[in-house]
Design a protein around this motif. Structure first.
Motif, PDB file in Angstrom:
ATOM      1  N   ALA A 117       2.363   1.089   5.067  1.00  0.00           N
ATOM      2  CA  ALA A 117       3.581   0.935   5.103  1.00  0.00           C
ATOM      3  C   ALA A 117       4.165   0.044   6.290  1.00  0.00           C
ATOM      4  O   ALA A 117       3.552   0.214   7.530  1.00  0.00           O
ATOM      5  N   LYS A 118       5.242  -0.652   6.236  1.00  0.00           N
ATOM      6  CA  LYS A 118       5.862  -1.371   7.012  1.00  0.00           C
ATOM      7  C   LYS A 118       6.943  -0.858   7.753  1.00  0.00           C
ATOM      8  O   LYS A 118       7.637  -1.567   8.434  1.00  0.00           O
ATOM      9  N   THR A 119       6.592   0.469   7.873  1.00  0.00           N
ATOM     10  CA  THR A 119       7.678   1.476   8.426  1.00  0.00           C
ATOM     11  C   THR A 119       6.931   2.607   9.219  1.00  0.00           C
ATOM     12  O   THR A 119       6.000   3.005   8.565  1.00  0.00           O
ATOM     13  N   ASN A 120       7.589   3.108  10.299  1.00  0.00           N
ATOM     14  CA  ASN A 120       7.193   4.696  10.745  1.00  0.00           C
ATOM     15  C   ASN A 120       7.720   5.610   9.931  1.00  0.00           C
ATOM     16  O   ASN A 120       7.320   6.924  10.308  1.00  0.00           O
ATOM     17  N   ARG A 121       8.644   5.440   9.114  1.00  0.00           N
ATOM     18  CA  ARG A 121       9.445   6.525   8.417  1.00  0.00           C
ATOM     19  C   ARG A 121       8.717   7.095   7.097  1.00  0.00           C
ATOM     20  O   ARG A 121       9.357   7.325   6.216  1.00  0.00           O
ATOM     21  N   VAL A 122       7.620   7.294   7.170  1.00  0.00           N
ATOM     22  CA  VAL A 122       6.775   7.555   6.212  1.00  0.00           C
ATOM     23  C   VAL A 122       5.646   8.543   6.683  1.00  0.00           C
ATOM     24  O   VAL A 122       5.137   8.454   7.882  1.00  0.00           O
ATOM     25  N   PRO A 123       5.384   9.847   6.064  1.00  0.00           N
ATOM     26  CA  PRO A 123       4.395  10.653   6.637  1.00  0.00           C
ATOM     27  C   PRO A 123       2.770  10.168   6.503  1.00  0.00           C
ATOM     28  O   PRO A 123       2.658   9.134   5.496  1.00  0.00           O
ATOM     29  N   LEU A 124       1.816  10.544   7.079  1.00  0.00           N
ATOM     30  CA  LEU A 124       0.602  10.292   6.976  1.00  0.00           C
ATOM     31  C   LEU A 124       0.259  10.995   5.850  1.00  0.00           C
ATOM     32  O   LEU A 124       0.189  12.149   5.898  1.00  0.00           O
ATOM     33  N   ILE A 125      -0.145  10.609   4.644  1.00  0.00           N
ATOM     34  CA  ILE A 125      -0.904  11.094   3.480  1.00  0.00           C
ATOM     35  C   ILE A 125      -2.168  10.510   3.275  1.00  0.00           C
ATOM     36  O   ILE A 125      -2.549   9.470   3.124  1.00  0.00           O
ATOM     37  N   ILE A 126      -3.130  11.693   2.908  1.00  0.00           N
ATOM     38  CA  ILE A 126      -4.524  11.334   2.499  1.00  0.00           C
ATOM     39  C   ILE A 126      -4.392  11.684   0.953  1.00  0.00           C
ATOM     40  O   ILE A 126      -3.996  12.608   0.589  1.00  0.00           O
ATOM     41  N   GLY A 127      -4.692  10.485   0.278  1.00  0.00           N
ATOM     42  CA  GLY A 127      -4.429  10.574  -1.146  1.00  0.00           C
ATOM     43  C   GLY A 127      -6.056  10.679  -1.992  1.00  0.00           C
ATOM     44  O   GLY A 127      -7.037  10.780  -1.212  1.00  0.00           O
ATOM     45  N   PHE A 128      -5.959  10.600  -3.243  1.00  0.00           N
ATOM     46  CA  PHE A 128      -7.086  10.838  -3.807  1.00  0.00           C
ATOM     47  C   PHE A 128      -8.127   9.655  -3.968  1.00  0.00           C
ATOM     48  O   PHE A 128      -9.422  10.069  -3.765  1.00  0.00           O
ATOM     49  N   ALA A 129      -7.769   8.598  -3.995  1.00  0.00           N
ATOM     50  CA  ALA A 129      -8.593   7.300  -4.324  1.00  0.00           C
ATOM     51  C   ALA A 129      -9.647   6.894  -3.481  1.00  0.00           C
ATOM     52  O   ALA A 129      -9.398   6.978  -2.016  1.00  0.00           O
ATOM     53  N   LYS A 130     -10.872   7.041  -3.528  1.00  0.00           N
ATOM     54  CA  LYS A 130     -12.072   6.670  -2.906  1.00  0.00           C
ATOM     55  C   LYS A 130     -12.082   7.596  -1.538  1.00  0.00           C
ATOM     56  O   LYS A 130     -13.152   7.425  -0.691  1.00  0.00           O
ATOM     57  N   LEU A 131     -11.461   8.612  -1.425  1.00  0.00           N
ATOM     58  CA  LEU A 131     -11.634   9.895  -0.378  1.00  0.00           C
ATOM     59  C   LEU A 131     -11.794  11.101  -0.893  1.00  0.00           C
ATOM     60  O   LEU A 131     -12.954  11.638  -0.853  1.00  0.00           O
ATOM     61  N   LEU A 132     -10.573  11.682  -1.322  1.00  0.00           N
ATOM     62  CA  LEU A 132     -10.769  12.976  -1.904  1.00  0.00           C
ATOM     63  C   LEU A 132     -11.766  12.897  -3.076  1.00  0.00           C
ATOM     64  O   LEU A 132     -11.936  14.196  -3.217  1.00  0.00           O
ATOM     65  N   GLU A 133     -11.719  11.873  -3.737  1.00  0.00           N
ATOM     66  CA  GLU A 133     -12.809  12.211  -5.103  1.00  0.00           C
ATOM     67  C   GLU A 133     -14.109  12.495  -4.676  1.00  0.00           C
ATOM     68  O   GLU A 133     -14.963  12.797  -5.302  1.00  0.00           O
ATOM     69  N   LYS A 134     -14.320  12.291  -3.393  1.00  0.00           N
ATOM     70  CA  LYS A 134     -15.689  12.545  -2.802  1.00  0.00           C
ATOM     71  C   LYS A 134     -15.903  13.970  -2.506  1.00  0.00           C
ATOM     72  O   LYS A 134     -17.135  14.346  -2.150  1.00  0.00           O
ATOM     73  N   PHE A 135     -15.112  14.599  -2.231  1.00  0.00           N
ATOM     74  CA  PHE A 135     -15.273  16.400  -1.917  1.00  0.00           C
ATOM     75  C   PHE A 135     -14.809  17.169  -3.000  1.00  0.00           C
ATOM     76  O   PHE A 135     -14.320  16.936  -3.918  1.00  0.00           O
ATOM     77  N   LYS A 136     -15.585  18.282  -2.907  1.00  0.00           N
ATOM     78  CA  LYS A 136     -15.134  19.804  -3.498  1.00  0.00           C
ATOM     79  C   LYS A 136     -13.865  20.153  -2.488  1.00  0.00           C
ATOM     80  O   LYS A 136     -14.207  20.222  -1.234  1.00  0.00           O
ATOM     81  N   THR A 137     -12.721  20.384  -3.121  1.00  0.00           N
ATOM     82  CA  THR A 137     -11.762  20.729  -2.306  1.00  0.00           C
ATOM     83  C   THR A 137     -11.270  22.204  -2.829  1.00  0.00           C
ATOM     84  O   THR A 137     -11.191  22.523  -3.919  1.00  0.00           O
TER      85      THR A 137
END
Length: 151
Positions: A117-137
């Motif tokens: 984001a080109k702003t700080n007015r967004v939360p830090l979000i961890i999404g699915f692509a290439k990261l969460l897809e690696k884990f059993k949640t």
């Protein structure tokens, strides 16, 4: 296989926006560290773990410190509404990071795509692509238990 603890953030709100009907907002949270340009890692940052988000979202103040690889320098990010006023200017790139917990458990470092984001007015979000897809949640709110486990 690393097993890293997650946690819940619960907030009860009453707002005229929803007719003063009490609502409980529950978020699944994780702590994340990201690789800086010099190879070291940031301090853990609180992130929303969003299994429905296709990609992660990083605020400007965070990703500008990182060793981010920019693939698309000018893009937009939008949520439910596609209206131009609701779009957030961003770059699309790859960052490197891991998930950690308060017990000292951590995943390996992963490269994953993110909306930068080109702003700080967004939360830090961890999404699915290439990261969460690696884990059993696994999570169960009523039992106050949540974790991810590397495969």
């Amino acid at each position: 296989m690393a097993k890293v603890g997650l946690y819940f953030e619960t907030q009860r709100i009453i707002t005229p926006q929803f007719g003063n009907w009490p609502m409980t907002i529950i978020r699944l949270m994780a702590d994340a560290e990201f690789q800086l340009s010099d190879g070291s890692l940031t301090e853990p940052a609180e992130a929303i773990l969003d299994t429905g988000a296709p990609m992660s979202v990083l605020p400007r103040q965070l990703w500008q410190m990182l060793d981010a690889e920019i693939h698309i320098p000018e893009a937009t990010l939008s949520g439910i509404s596609r209206r131009k006023v609701c779009q957030i200017r961003c770059a699309i790139g790859t960052v490197r990071g891991c998930l950690v917990d308060s017990e000292g458990n951590r995943t390996r470092l992963y490269n994953f795509p993110a909306f930068l984001a080109k702003t700080n007015r967004v939360p830090l979000i961890i999404g699915f692509a290439k990261l969460l897809e690696k884990f059993k949640t696994c999570f169960e709110y009523e039992a106050d238990e949540a974790w991810i486990e590397e495969r």
